[in-house]
Scaffold this motif. Sequence first.
Motif, mmCIF file in Angstrom:
data_model
loop_
_atom_site.group_PDB
_atom_site.id
_atom_site.type_symbol
_atom_site.label_atom_id
_atom_site.label_comp_id
_atom_site.label_asym_id
_atom_site.label_seq_id
_atom_site.Cartn_x
_atom_site.Cartn_y
_atom_site.Cartn_z
ATOM 1 N N ALA A 1 -16.424 -28.348 127.338
ATOM 2 C CA ALA A 1 -16.295 -27.718 125.973
ATOM 3 C C ALA A 1 -15.640 -27.758 125.095
ATOM 4 C CB ALA A 1 -16.449 -25.883 126.313
ATOM 5 N N ASN A 2 -14.116 -28.405 125.786
ATOM 6 C CA ASN A 2 -13.235 -29.104 124.540
ATOM 7 C C ASN A 2 -12.852 -29.971 123.848
ATOM 8 O OD1 ASN A 2 -11.880 -26.026 124.432
ATOM 9 N ND2 ASN A 2 -10.803 -26.699 126.369
ATOM 10 N N ARG A 3 -13.957 -30.870 123.965
ATOM 11 C CA ARG A 3 -14.109 -32.384 123.977
ATOM 12 C C ARG A 3 -13.899 -32.753 122.287
ATOM 13 N NH1 ARG A 3 -20.803 -34.144 124.890
ATOM 14 N NH2 ARG A 3 -21.489 -32.194 123.471
ATOM 15 N N LYS A 4 -13.854 -33.621 121.976
ATOM 16 C CA LYS A 4 -14.021 -34.080 120.795
ATOM 17 C C LYS A 4 -14.187 -35.300 120.378
ATOM 18 C CE LYS A 4 -9.466 -36.170 118.750
ATOM 19 N NZ LYS A 4 -8.251 -36.125 118.497
ATOM 20 N N LEU A 5 -14.734 -35.047 119.609
ATOM 21 C CA LEU A 5 -15.861 -36.697 118.789
ATOM 22 C C LEU A 5 -14.894 -37.337 118.391
ATOM 23 C CD1 LEU A 5 -18.957 -37.681 118.770
ATOM 24 C CD2 LEU A 5 -19.390 -36.542 116.667
ATOM 25 N N ILE A 6 -14.651 -38.956 118.343
ATOM 26 C CA ILE A 6 -14.801 -39.617 117.296
ATOM 27 C C ILE A 6 -15.278 -40.897 117.481
ATOM 28 C CG2 ILE A 6 -11.823 -38.864 118.910
ATOM 29 C CD1 ILE A 6 -11.999 -41.171 120.719
ATOM 30 N N ASP A 7 -14.021 -41.734 116.522
ATOM 31 C CA ASP A 7 -15.429 -42.723 116.047
ATOM 32 C C ASP A 7 -14.529 -44.068 116.724
ATOM 33 O OD1 ASP A 7 -15.717 -45.083 114.611
ATOM 34 O OD2 ASP A 7 -16.043 -44.422 112.838
ATOM 35 N N ILE A 8 -15.501 -45.277 117.598
ATOM 36 C CA ILE A 8 -14.636 -46.569 118.307
ATOM 37 C C ILE A 8 -15.206 -46.982 117.314
ATOM 38 C CG2 ILE A 8 -14.337 -47.538 120.139
ATOM 39 C CD1 ILE A 8 -13.161 -44.706 121.959
ATOM 40 N N ASP A 9 -14.952 -48.081 117.139
ATOM 41 C CA ASP A 9 -15.078 -48.895 116.163
ATOM 42 C C ASP A 9 -16.813 -48.559 115.367
ATOM 43 O OD1 ASP A 9 -13.183 -51.166 116.890
ATOM 44 O OD2 ASP A 9 -14.020 -51.840 118.968
ATOM 45 N N GLY A 10 -17.204 -47.531 115.169
ATOM 46 C CA GLY A 10 -18.380 -47.493 114.464
ATOM 47 C C GLY A 10 -19.725 -46.749 115.475
ATOM 48 N N HIS A 11 -18.717 -46.634 116.712
ATOM 49 C CA HIS A 11 -19.720 -45.828 117.591
ATOM 50 C C HIS A 11 -19.091 -44.279 117.754
ATOM 51 C CE1 HIS A 11 -22.358 -49.000 118.862
ATOM 52 N NE2 HIS A 11 -20.863 -49.431 118.690
ATOM 53 N N MET A 12 -19.948 -42.982 117.528
ATOM 54 C CA MET A 12 -19.398 -41.709 117.564
ATOM 55 C C MET A 12 -19.627 -41.638 118.990
ATOM 56 S SD MET A 12 -18.699 -41.590 114.835
ATOM 57 C CE MET A 12 -17.911 -39.352 114.798
ATOM 58 N N LEU A 13 -18.238 -41.118 119.508
ATOM 59 C CA LEU A 13 -17.850 -40.792 121.361
ATOM 60 C C LEU A 13 -16.999 -39.335 121.810
ATOM 61 C CD1 LEU A 13 -16.887 -44.494 122.210
ATOM 62 C CD2 LEU A 13 -19.446 -43.294 122.411
ATOM 63 N N TYR A 14 -17.602 -38.774 122.343
ATOM 64 C CA TYR A 14 -16.825 -37.234 122.887
ATOM 65 C C TYR A 14 -15.817 -38.078 123.877
ATOM 66 C CZ TYR A 14 -19.869 -34.958 120.514
ATOM 67 O OH TYR A 14 -20.795 -33.872 119.761
ATOM 68 N N VAL A 15 -14.615 -37.026 123.686
ATOM 69 C CA VAL A 15 -13.643 -37.974 124.951
ATOM 70 C C VAL A 15 -13.030 -36.458 124.685
ATOM 71 C CG1 VAL A 15 -12.689 -40.080 123.443
ATOM 72 C CG2 VAL A 15 -12.312 -38.752 122.793
#
Length: 173
Positions: A110-124
């Motif tokens: 529920a607290n995950r964060k969406l980031i952009d890694i090399d043009g890919h949106m990933l949850y961390v």
Amino acid sequence: EISEEFEKEGIKYLIFKGLASSYFIYGDPNIRECDDVDFLILPEDVQRSHEILRRLGYAYHDERGFYWTEEPEEHYHTHIQPYIHETDHNTVELHTAIFTKEVYTESVLANRKLIDIDGHMLYVLSDIEAFLCQLFVTAVDDYAASNMTYEMDPNIFFQLKFRNYLDIAVMAV
């Protein structure tokens, strides 16, 4: 590719350790060496995730070679046996908990964060949970390598000891 399929299937996930740690610690997912990609998912999503990985060309591997099972194989509690891609040999691991108990998984997701890694949106992991996870991983690795010396295996020694401590020091700054 995996994260896109998880999104399509409505599987809540996040990536932690290796790739995500490198992003948080050094600002680049490619700086820190990592052997696999670790996904945290809910326990009830394990079977569907297992089937998605099969569709994408992942299987189990041991001395017999590549093989597949209809049901996921547990490696240890909260961790499914690692999957290896049959062509490019990338390794993926599915976890149903980070901090040893699945009861926390839903709140961590529920607290995950969406980031952009090399043009890919990933949850961390969120920032504080990434730091706590790194502390936990270091403690687990340190225990596993407690009797290890540099002379026994320099690569593993540095990976399990030095790298983890360096990661924590950089994260704390």
